[in-house]
Each structure stands twice: as structure tokens, then as C-alpha cells.
Design a protein around this motif. Structure first.
Motif, mmCIF file in Angstrom:
data_model
loop_
_atom_site.group_PDB
_atom_site.id
_atom_site.type_symbol
_atom_site.label_atom_id
_atom_site.label_comp_id
_atom_site.label_asym_id
_atom_site.label_seq_id
_atom_site.Cartn_x
_atom_site.Cartn_y
_atom_site.Cartn_z
ATOM 1 N N ALA A 27 -3.236 0.490 -1.856
ATOM 2 C CA ALA A 27 -3.953 0.043 -0.667
ATOM 3 C C ALA A 27 -4.067 1.269 0.238
ATOM 4 C CB ALA A 27 -3.189 -1.077 0.030
ATOM 5 N N MET A 28 -5.302 1.620 0.588
ATOM 6 C CA MET A 28 -5.543 2.859 1.334
ATOM 7 C C MET A 28 -6.270 2.584 2.642
ATOM 8 S SD MET A 28 -4.659 5.308 -1.009
ATOM 9 C CE MET A 28 -5.596 6.772 -0.739
ATOM 10 N N ASN A 29 -6.003 3.411 3.638
ATOM 11 C CA ASN A 29 -6.746 3.500 4.879
ATOM 12 C C ASN A 29 -6.734 2.197 5.682
ATOM 13 O OD1 ASN A 29 -8.423 4.082 6.985
ATOM 14 N ND2 ASN A 29 -10.090 4.869 5.737
ATOM 15 N N PRO A 30 -5.769 2.038 6.573
ATOM 16 C CA PRO A 30 -5.687 0.797 7.359
ATOM 17 C C PRO A 30 -6.907 0.512 8.239
ATOM 18 C CG PRO A 30 -4.063 2.400 8.107
ATOM 19 C CD PRO A 30 -4.711 2.975 6.891
ATOM 20 N N PHE A 31 -7.719 1.536 8.551
ATOM 21 C CA PHE A 31 -8.876 1.314 9.410
ATOM 22 C C PHE A 31 -10.119 0.896 8.628
ATOM 23 C CE2 PHE A 31 -6.096 4.280 11.660
ATOM 24 C CZ PHE A 31 -5.785 3.468 12.739
ATOM 25 N N PHE A 32 -10.119 1.124 7.331
ATOM 26 C CA PHE A 32 -11.193 0.684 6.438
ATOM 27 C C PHE A 32 -10.527 0.363 5.103
ATOM 28 C CE2 PHE A 32 -15.004 1.379 3.742
ATOM 29 C CZ PHE A 32 -15.835 0.478 4.379
ATOM 30 N N PRO A 33 -9.765 -0.748 5.052
ATOM 31 C CA PRO A 33 -8.882 -1.024 3.909
ATOM 32 C C PRO A 33 -9.615 -1.166 2.576
ATOM 33 C CG PRO A 33 -8.490 -2.582 5.714
ATOM 34 C CD PRO A 33 -9.703 -1.796 6.055
ATOM 35 N N MET A 34 -9.230 -0.307 1.644
ATOM 36 C CA MET A 34 -9.821 -0.313 0.311
ATOM 37 C C MET A 34 -8.695 -0.354 -0.731
ATOM 38 S SD MET A 34 -13.042 -0.173 0.997
ATOM 39 C CE MET A 34 -13.981 0.363 -0.398
ATOM 40 N N ALA A 35 -9.043 -0.842 -1.919
ATOM 41 C CA ALA A 35 -8.110 -0.877 -3.048
ATOM 42 C C ALA A 35 -8.529 0.191 -4.053
ATOM 43 C CB ALA A 35 -8.128 -2.252 -3.711
ATOM 44 N N HIS A 36 -7.545 0.897 -4.595
ATOM 45 C CA HIS A 36 -7.787 1.960 -5.563
ATOM 46 C C HIS A 36 -6.899 1.742 -6.782
ATOM 47 C CE1 HIS A 36 -9.999 4.684 -2.771
ATOM 48 N NE2 HIS A 36 -9.371 3.937 -1.889
#
Length: 96
Positions: A27-36
Motif C-alpha cells: 500500500a503506497m502513498n497515503p495522499f493518493f492510495p494505490m496498491a502495488h
């Protein structure tokens, strides 16, 4: 004094309760949450000589899986729970 860093032991303990056949995502980037998609685990040493384990995303174009599910962002406290606004009665065609 305890370290704020999660250790490999901490990670193993947290993962021990999980389904062993489930895919692992970052789970990346709390301001634009994306899954990798997780692709590699690499052990190295930092500038002080301390061993560090890195979890890395893949390099393929399908590594980014898309937006993080809202319930995951809420569980990570990256977003607050969102509720739909209350519904107002609809106006009739006559304006009443």
C-alpha cells in the motif's frame, strides 16, 4: 529504547495470521492510495552497517494494481470513513 522500524520478526508475526496463499501487495502513498504488486525481497546493509530488508515492487507495467480499496485506506488511517450525505426528498416536476 525501542525502534520505530518494523523488524523482520514483527513482519513474520503479523503475517502468521494471514492466509498463506494470498498475494502480497504494497500500500503506497497515503495522499493518493494505490496498491502495488510485491516482486522482491532484498537484504542489504545501510550506511551504518546495520542489516536492512527491502520489499520492492515489480518493474512490469502491471505492477501498479490500481486504487487501494477504501476500507484498507481507512484501516491504515490514511483516510477517514466516508458516509454518503443524507438524501433529500426529490422535487416533483411541478416544482413542489
Amino acid at each position: 529504547m525501542t525502534s520505530p522500524d518494523m523488524t523482520v520478526g514483527d513482519l513474520i508475526a503479523l503475517l502468521s495470521d494471514c492466509d498463506r496463499s494470498a498475494p502480497v501487495c504494497l500500500a503506497m502513498n497515503p495522499f493518493f492510495p494505490m496498491a502495488h504488486r510485491l516482486a522482491q525481497v532484498v537484504q542489504s546493509a545501510d550506511e551504518t552497517g546495520q542489516t536492512v530488508v527491502y520489499l520492492a515492487e515489480g518493474r512490469d507495467e502491471d505492477t501498479q494494481l490500481g486504487h487501494l480499496p477504501p476500507e484498507v485506506a481507512v484501516a491504515l488511517t490514511w483516510q477517514g470513513p466516508v458516509q454518503a450525505p443524507p438524501r433529500r426528498p426529490r422535487r416533483s416536476a411541478g416544482g413542489n
